[in-house]
Motif scaffolding. Structure first.
Motif, PDB file in Angstrom:
ATOM      1  N   PHE B 260       0.806  -1.226   0.000  1.00  0.00           N
ATOM      2  CA  PHE B 260       0.000   0.000   0.000  1.00  0.00           C
ATOM      3  C   PHE B 260       0.842   1.280   0.000  1.00  0.00           C
ATOM      4  CE2 PHE B 260      -3.830  -2.354   2.038  1.00  0.00           C
ATOM      5  CZ  PHE B 260      -4.226  -2.773   0.776  1.00  0.00           C
ATOM      6  N   TYR B 265      -0.521   3.654  -7.367  1.00  0.00           N
ATOM      7  CA  TYR B 265      -1.735   2.835  -7.382  1.00  0.00           C
ATOM      8  C   TYR B 265      -1.952   2.174  -6.020  1.00  0.00           C
ATOM      9  CZ  TYR B 265      -5.021  -0.841  -8.768  1.00  0.00           C
ATOM     10  OH  TYR B 265      -6.095  -1.669  -8.858  1.00  0.00           O
ATOM     11  N   GLY B 266      -0.852   1.626  -5.472  1.00  0.00           N
ATOM     12  CA  GLY B 266      -0.912   0.971  -4.161  1.00  0.00           C
ATOM     13  C   GLY B 266      -1.372   1.931  -3.079  1.00  0.00           C
ATOM     14  N   PHE B 268      -3.182   4.564  -3.426  1.00  0.00           N
ATOM     15  CA  PHE B 268      -4.596   4.861  -3.643  1.00  0.00           C
ATOM     16  C   PHE B 268      -5.472   3.737  -3.080  1.00  0.00           C
ATOM     17  CE2 PHE B 268      -8.265   4.195  -6.542  1.00  0.00           C
ATOM     18  CZ  PHE B 268      -9.001   5.301  -6.164  1.00  0.00           C
ATOM     19  N   ILE B 269      -5.123   2.507  -3.448  1.00  0.00           N
ATOM     20  CA  ILE B 269      -5.905   1.365  -2.958  1.00  0.00           C
ATOM     21  C   ILE B 269      -5.828   1.281  -1.432  1.00  0.00           C
ATOM     22  CG2 ILE B 269      -6.069  -1.171  -2.987  1.00  0.00           C
ATOM     23  CD1 ILE B 269      -7.050   0.096  -5.527  1.00  0.00           C
TER      24      ILE B 269
END
Lengths: 341, 341
Positions: B260, B265-266, B268-269
């Motif tokens: 994360f 992207y990580g 955000f997720i």
């Protein structure tokens, strides 16, 4: 079929106790088919009740054959009882195939105590080794670590622990190619005064041994921290520690699944998160890490989890093939003599 | 200040060994301030080097006072040495405050062996109990479970294990209000024939005891599965099992954080996933579960992790307050007599 060194891959035959484990042939047969399909050098002998195995094999496979064994060792039978009354069980017959050179390795998901007892009685042990140990390669943050004993013995003396360390060190060299694997004793603290008498005495013996790269004590929390390549402990301790670790991992996977399935939002996030959580999910997936070695026998014997699914059974078969191809028992045997205390 | 039953909350005084642990007063003082600020019934006595503590306390607090203790027990000092030479340490003085009734409970993040030794020498033990045990309430999927011993003793006899079971059962009743807590022995299998001699004999003794709800053996993997309310084991085993479990949890949290934070992207997720992962993160956060009880002493003594941060130290203080308010030592003492073998 060239291997990494450019030579031909030697053919390997693995005998599988096909009746063992909670799910028996229904898991073993498809795993065996998957194993021979992915590895052209592999032949498998399924040991068990022919009619049951044939029914599951359908058309069969040219590199899978069946050896009949009418009897089955049950999960809760005592080793002493099994030794006397179950000589024609699938477990005993599969081990006999290794002794007779028909197969080079054996996989069983059966009763651990019985497998140990038959292993010792059917296949020779390394000279000087008092008891076999159960060893497993566990995953860690950046590497892997051999842990033994995981439950073969529930009352190990200092001498036993010392012998596990010798075997574990040689095994790590053979399997992972480490010249001087770091060997540690599992203890309740890192200071010299910590631990019970057996562990403290074993530590003293290991510190005296020039040929082992003994690094001292480590704690349970260091097991997954790449602090050591080989971790040695009594089987009672090792079994409970590993199962506790697996329990935590299982709990976590369950909680992740809950979070990622409970609500529509959760399902969406779970879908989006999957690609970045690959390493975590692989590390925590017990079926990827199935297969423990019975160390101390002059032959490859792999114990699978009793409740292994097809994928886990396949992992155990692969482990057997790897140990045979790396000639683990032979390499341990030839160096053990020099190291005995 | 009415409590849940509508009565007045009794005032509680906790003595804290403020010099102990890896971070000493820099963690203890802010945790103490947070504790008195959240709980109006609580007073705290900080035991340690007055000048250091005063500097950290700034204006001070009306319910926090300092008792001077010039000496400190170091993490690696032997209990025997400490008993002879460290009678004026913050640890010994804090325990003395409990013995003298100045405080009703004590918290220390110091050397476990020394805390056990001083505990036994300063505070009386329950009559008939041979050794104190370290007990901890660990989180599980749906509930909680008391585990003992976690390292006070590294060679427990069957009689010791039996006594841990008695104390653990009474503790679970006192803390969680369970009338008949399910008591289990930690073992390498669930079948009667499994385990070492001590465990098998303890199982026999527990099966004879009418007043304990003994449910038999459980394995490490069941520790987090709400199978039992009290799990009993030797301290060597318990310490390593729990630390292994914490190690797995830590590894997992690290991998989650990696996933994360590594990529945009990580991140955000990770941001999107945070609200649905609350339960998982709470369960895996060691600072929420800090504080183990020294069981066997006629007083509340809580051992904190040596490397506790402020939040973890606060959890340990809360644990001490809870045990004092629930009158755990008194309730164990009054029922133990009837249960002794």
């Amino acid at each position: 079929m060239p291997d990494q060194d450019g030579g031909a891959v030697k053919p390997v035959t693995i005998a599988i106790d096909a009746m063992s484990g909670d799910r028996g042939p229904s898991v073993v047969v498809p795993a065996a088919l998957a194993a021979v399909n992915e590895n052209e050098a592999l032949s498998i002998v399924l040991v068990g009740i022919q009619s049951e195995l044939e029914a599951l094999l359908h058309q069969g496979h040219e590199r899978i054959r069946i050896v009949e064994a009418a009897d089955v060792v049950r999960m809760h039978e005592r080793p002493s009882h099994v030794l006397r009354h179950k000589r024609s069980s699938s477990m005993a017959v599969a081990l006999g195939l290794v002794r007779d050179g028909v197969a080079q390795g054996c996989v069983s998901a059966g009763n651990t105590g019985a497998l140990m007892a038959f292993g010792r009685s059917v296949i020779r042990m390394y000279p000087g080794i008092e008891r076999p140990a159960i060893a497993k390669l566990i995953p860690s943050l950046r590497g892997r670590c051999h842990v033994l004993d995981l439950g073969a013995n529930v009352d190990s003396s200092a001498e036993n622990l010392y012998q596990y360390a010798l075997m574990g060190s040689l095994m790590a060299s053979a399997i992972c190619g480490q010249a001087e694997p770091r060997v540690a004793l599992l203890n309740v603290g890192e200071e010299e005064i910590k631990g019970n008498e057996q562990v403290r005495l074993a530590s003293h013996m290991l510190a005296q041994c020039d040929t082992i790269n003994y690094i001292g004590y480590i704690e349970g929390s260091d097991l997954f921290r790449d602090v050591a390549d080989v971790v040695v402990c009594d089987g009672f301790v090792g079994n409970i520690a590993l199962k506790t670790g697996e329990g935590v991992a299982g709990l976590l996977i369950e909680l992740l699944e809950q979070a990622f399935t409970k609500t529509l939002y959760g399902r969406f996030i779970g879908f989006m998160a999957r690609p970045i959580m690959g390493k975590l999910l692989r590390l925590m997936d017990p079926s990827r890490h199935n297969g423990a070695s019975l160390l101390g026998l002059q032959g490859v014997v792999i114990k699978s989890h009793g409740n292994a699914n097809e994928r886990a059974m396949l992992a155990a078969i692969r482990q057997a093939v790897r140990e045979v191809q790396l000639e683990v028992p032979g390499r341990i045997n030839e160096r053990l003599d020099d190291l005995m205390f």
